[in-house]
Write a protein that holds these residues in place. Structure first.
Motif, PDB file in Angstrom:
ATOM      1  N   VAL A  22       0.844  -1.183   0.000  1.00  0.00           N
ATOM      2  CA  VAL A  22       0.000   0.000   0.000  1.00  0.00           C
ATOM      3  C   VAL A  22       0.881   1.234   0.000  1.00  0.00           C
ATOM      4  CG1 VAL A  22      -1.967  -1.092   1.134  1.00  0.00           C
ATOM      5  CG2 VAL A  22      -0.226  -0.025   2.508  1.00  0.00           C
ATOM      6  N   THR A  23       0.331   2.322  -0.493  1.00  0.00           N
ATOM      7  CA  THR A  23       1.083   3.566  -0.560  1.00  0.00           C
ATOM      8  C   THR A  23       1.258   4.136   0.845  1.00  0.00           C
ATOM      9  OG1 THR A  23      -0.924   4.876  -0.845  1.00  0.00           O
ATOM     10  CG2 THR A  23       0.163   4.079  -2.858  1.00  0.00           C
ATOM     11  N   THR A  24       2.162   5.069   0.970  1.00  0.00           N
ATOM     12  CA  THR A  24       2.410   5.716   2.259  1.00  0.00           C
ATOM     13  C   THR A  24       1.159   6.443   2.735  1.00  0.00           C
ATOM     14  OG1 THR A  24       4.705   5.988   1.612  1.00  0.00           O
ATOM     15  CG2 THR A  24       3.947   7.294   3.467  1.00  0.00           C
ATOM     16  N   LYS A  25       0.456   7.057   1.796  1.00  0.00           N
ATOM     17  CA  LYS A  25      -0.770   7.774   2.138  1.00  0.00           C
ATOM     18  C   LYS A  25      -1.813   6.802   2.693  1.00  0.00           C
ATOM     19  CE  LYS A  25      -4.375  10.544  -0.040  1.00  0.00           C
ATOM     20  NZ  LYS A  25      -4.871  11.074  -1.300  1.00  0.00           N
ATOM     21  N   SER A  26      -1.994   5.661   2.032  1.00  0.00           N
ATOM     22  CA  SER A  26      -2.959   4.659   2.512  1.00  0.00           C
ATOM     23  C   SER A  26      -2.519   4.070   3.845  1.00  0.00           C
ATOM     24  CB  SER A  26      -3.112   3.529   1.498  1.00  0.00           C
ATOM     25  OG  SER A  26      -3.748   3.982   0.338  1.00  0.00           O
ATOM     26  N   ARG A  27      -1.235   3.839   3.997  1.00  0.00           N
ATOM     27  CA  ARG A  27      -0.724   3.278   5.245  1.00  0.00           C
ATOM     28  C   ARG A  27      -1.001   4.233   6.406  1.00  0.00           C
ATOM     29  NH1 ARG A  27       4.147   1.639   3.756  1.00  0.00           N
ATOM     30  NH2 ARG A  27       3.431  -0.473   3.490  1.00  0.00           N
ATOM     31  N   ALA A  28      -0.773   5.516   6.195  1.00  0.00           N
ATOM     32  CA  ALA A  28      -1.041   6.504   7.245  1.00  0.00           C
ATOM     33  C   ALA A  28      -2.537   6.587   7.553  1.00  0.00           C
ATOM     34  CB  ALA A  28      -0.517   7.870   6.819  1.00  0.00           C
ATOM     35  N   LEU A  29      -3.356   6.543   6.507  1.00  0.00           N
ATOM     36  CA  LEU A  29      -4.798   6.575   6.690  1.00  0.00           C
ATOM     37  C   LEU A  29      -5.282   5.340   7.443  1.00  0.00           C
ATOM     38  CD1 LEU A  29      -7.236   8.332   5.911  1.00  0.00           C
ATOM     39  CD2 LEU A  29      -7.432   6.976   3.834  1.00  0.00           C
ATOM     40  N   PHE A  30      -4.767   4.184   7.073  1.00  0.00           N
ATOM     41  CA  PHE A  30      -5.134   2.944   7.750  1.00  0.00           C
ATOM     42  C   PHE A  30      -4.694   2.955   9.211  1.00  0.00           C
ATOM     43  CE2 PHE A  30      -5.034   0.278   3.607  1.00  0.00           C
ATOM     44  CZ  PHE A  30      -6.309   0.706   3.294  1.00  0.00           C
ATOM     45  N   TYR A  75      -7.486  -3.915   7.036  1.00  0.00           N
ATOM     46  CA  TYR A  75      -7.715  -2.870   6.023  1.00  0.00           C
ATOM     47  C   TYR A  75      -6.929  -3.183   4.752  1.00  0.00           C
ATOM     48  CZ  TYR A  75      -9.443   0.262   9.763  1.00  0.00           C
ATOM     49  OH  TYR A  75     -10.133   0.842  10.783  1.00  0.00           O
ATOM     50  N   GLN A  76      -5.665  -3.543   4.915  1.00  0.00           N
ATOM     51  CA  GLN A  76      -4.821  -3.819   3.757  1.00  0.00           C
ATOM     52  C   GLN A  76      -5.318  -5.034   2.981  1.00  0.00           C
ATOM     53  OE1 GLN A  76      -0.706  -4.046   4.960  1.00  0.00           O
ATOM     54  NE2 GLN A  76      -0.826  -2.108   6.068  1.00  0.00           N
ATOM     55  N   ASN A  77      -5.699  -6.097   3.690  1.00  0.00           N
ATOM     56  CA  ASN A  77      -6.216  -7.288   3.021  1.00  0.00           C
ATOM     57  C   ASN A  77      -7.484  -6.989   2.240  1.00  0.00           C
ATOM     58  OD1 ASN A  77      -4.171  -8.865   4.088  1.00  0.00           O
ATOM     59  ND2 ASN A  77      -5.400  -9.607   5.789  1.00  0.00           N
ATOM     60  N   MET A  78      -8.397  -6.273   2.865  1.00  0.00           N
ATOM     61  CA  MET A  78      -9.659  -5.963   2.213  1.00  0.00           C
ATOM     62  C   MET A  78      -9.439  -5.048   1.014  1.00  0.00           C
ATOM     63  SD  MET A  78     -12.904  -6.551   2.248  1.00  0.00           S
ATOM     64  CE  MET A  78     -13.123  -7.286   3.842  1.00  0.00           C
ATOM     65  N   LYS A  79      -8.530  -4.117   1.135  1.00  0.00           N
ATOM     66  CA  LYS A  79      -8.242  -3.223   0.010  1.00  0.00           C
ATOM     67  C   LYS A  79      -7.708  -4.018  -1.173  1.00  0.00           C
ATOM     68  CE  LYS A  79      -5.441   0.603  -1.537  1.00  0.00           C
ATOM     69  NZ  LYS A  79      -4.440   1.592  -1.215  1.00  0.00           N
ATOM     70  N   PHE A  80      -6.828  -4.957  -0.922  1.00  0.00           N
ATOM     71  CA  PHE A  80      -6.263  -5.771  -1.993  1.00  0.00           C
ATOM     72  C   PHE A  80      -7.355  -6.568  -2.701  1.00  0.00           C
ATOM     73  CE2 PHE A  80      -4.421  -9.819  -3.441  1.00  0.00           C
ATOM     74  CZ  PHE A  80      -3.538  -9.329  -4.389  1.00  0.00           C
ATOM     75  N   ILE A  81      -8.269  -7.145  -1.936  1.00  0.00           N
ATOM     76  CA  ILE A  81      -9.346  -7.938  -2.519  1.00  0.00           C
ATOM     77  C   ILE A  81     -10.293  -7.054  -3.332  1.00  0.00           C
ATOM     78  CG2 ILE A  81     -11.394  -9.315  -1.948  1.00  0.00           C
ATOM     79  CD1 ILE A  81      -9.801 -10.334   0.506  1.00  0.00           C
ATOM     80  N   LEU A  82     -10.630  -5.890  -2.791  1.00  0.00           N
ATOM     81  CA  LEU A  82     -11.614  -5.025  -3.437  1.00  0.00           C
ATOM     82  C   LEU A  82     -11.078  -4.263  -4.641  1.00  0.00           C
ATOM     83  CD1 LEU A  82     -13.323  -3.484  -0.310  1.00  0.00           C
ATOM     84  CD2 LEU A  82     -14.294  -5.136  -1.897  1.00  0.00           C
ATOM     85  N   LYS A  83      -9.804  -3.953  -4.635  1.00  0.00           N
ATOM     86  CA  LYS A  83      -9.257  -3.082  -5.676  1.00  0.00           C
ATOM     87  C   LYS A  83      -9.484  -3.652  -7.071  1.00  0.00           C
ATOM     88  CE  LYS A  83      -5.138  -0.607  -7.075  1.00  0.00           C
ATOM     89  NZ  LYS A  83      -3.743  -0.336  -6.806  1.00  0.00           N
ATOM     90  N   ALA A 129     -11.423   1.442  -3.006  1.00  0.00           N
ATOM     91  CA  ALA A 129     -11.092   0.269  -2.193  1.00  0.00           C
ATOM     92  C   ALA A 129     -10.621   0.689  -0.804  1.00  0.00           C
ATOM     93  CB  ALA A 129     -10.035  -0.582  -2.884  1.00  0.00           C
ATOM     94  N   THR A 130      -9.865   1.765  -0.731  1.00  0.00           N
ATOM     95  CA  THR A 130      -9.384   2.263   0.561  1.00  0.00           C
ATOM     96  C   THR A 130     -10.545   2.711   1.440  1.00  0.00           C
ATOM     97  OG1 THR A 130      -7.295   2.972  -0.411  1.00  0.00           O
ATOM     98  CG2 THR A 130      -7.923   3.990   1.675  1.00  0.00           C
ATOM     99  N   THR A 131     -11.427   3.522   0.899  1.00  0.00           N
ATOM    100  CA  THR A 131     -12.536   4.041   1.708  1.00  0.00           C
ATOM    101  C   THR A 131     -13.515   2.936   2.093  1.00  0.00           C
ATOM    102  OG1 THR A 131     -13.687   4.719  -0.305  1.00  0.00           O
ATOM    103  CG2 THR A 131     -12.400   6.392   0.842  1.00  0.00           C
ATOM    104  N   PHE A 132     -13.813   2.034   1.174  1.00  0.00           N
ATOM    105  CA  PHE A 132     -14.746   0.955   1.518  1.00  0.00           C
ATOM    106  C   PHE A 132     -14.130  -0.011   2.513  1.00  0.00           C
ATOM    107  CE2 PHE A 132     -17.005  -3.047   1.003  1.00  0.00           C
ATOM    108  CZ  PHE A 132     -18.301  -2.619   1.229  1.00  0.00           C
ATOM    109  N   SER A 133     -12.853  -0.271   2.403  1.00  0.00           N
ATOM    110  CA  SER A 133     -12.173  -1.155   3.340  1.00  0.00           C
ATOM    111  C   SER A 133     -12.239  -0.595   4.757  1.00  0.00           C
ATOM    112  CB  SER A 133     -10.715  -1.349   2.921  1.00  0.00           C
ATOM    113  OG  SER A 133     -10.018  -2.084   3.882  1.00  0.00           O
ATOM    114  N   ILE A 134     -11.993   0.684   4.885  1.00  0.00           N
ATOM    115  CA  ILE A 134     -12.062   1.323   6.203  1.00  0.00           C
ATOM    116  C   ILE A 134     -13.485   1.260   6.745  1.00  0.00           C
ATOM    117  CG2 ILE A 134     -11.898   3.542   7.398  1.00  0.00           C
ATOM    118  CD1 ILE A 134      -9.483   4.146   5.566  1.00  0.00           C
TER     119      ILE A 134
END
Length: 181
Positions: A22-30, A75-83, A129-134
């Motif tokens: 995941v990107t740094t931005k997504s990692r910080a958000l997660f 969050y990371q797992n769900m983002k990967f599946i949804l993306k 994917a990021t927003t829905f995962s969260i």
């Protein structure tokens, strides 16, 4: 040499879009969201279950840290599946959007248009994917926590209730995020 370097860079970008990283931005958000959601049980058990914060400080800190870590992974797992699912569903709309942009530009070639479509599709899929995962993981975690805390483990001591409700809620969210569908 220049063409080979360009191809390699294009391949690296394509592989990056399909990796679990995941990107740094997504990692910080997660991380931020996981920390906030993991801290919600502190208030619940402090105010509603009447657990003194200073007496159970170690339990609260350990529960929050472990919960934050596993929620972040969920969050990371769900983002990967949804993306990838979202990218497939948004492909047609993104294609139309880019076609409108390139309609007036007669000098643009098909490769540029395809690259632009792929980039835009991945941006849209990444954001959604990021927003829905969260959203999904937070809702699932909080519902599990409330059900376990107030219904399933209500007759146990507050310490056992806290430890098991947080641990089981976190474990359920993490395990459901590892699914393939």
């Amino acid at each position: 040499m220049s063409n080979q370097r360009s191809t390699s860079r294009d391949e690296d970008l394509l592989l990056q879009d399909f990796s679990r990283n995941v990107t740094t931005k997504s990692r910080a958000l997660f991380s931020g969201n996981a920390a906030v959601v993991s801290a919600i049980p502190l208030w619940l058990f402090w105010r509603i279950h009447q657990m003194d914060f200073s007496s159970y400080f170690i339990h609260f800190i350990l529960g929050t840290i472990v919960s934050t870590y596993f929620l972040n992974l969920a969050y990371q797992n769900m983002k990967f599946i949804l993306k990838h699912k979202i990218a497939q569903k948004r492909e047609e709309a993104v294609n139309r959007e880019i076609s409108k942009i390139f309609a007036s530009d007669k000098s643009a070639n098909k490769k540029d248009k395809d690259d632009r479509v792929l980039t835009r599709k991945n941006e849209v899929a990444d954001f959604e994917a990021t927003t829905f995962s969260i959203f999904y993981n937070n809702a699932f975690y909080l519902v599990c926590l409330l059900v376990l805390s107030f219904f399933v483990l209500k007759n146990f001591s507050p310490t056992v209730n806290y430890l098991f409700s947080v641990a089981l809620s976190t474990a359920m969210v993490f395990l459901f995020s590892t699914g393939q569908k």
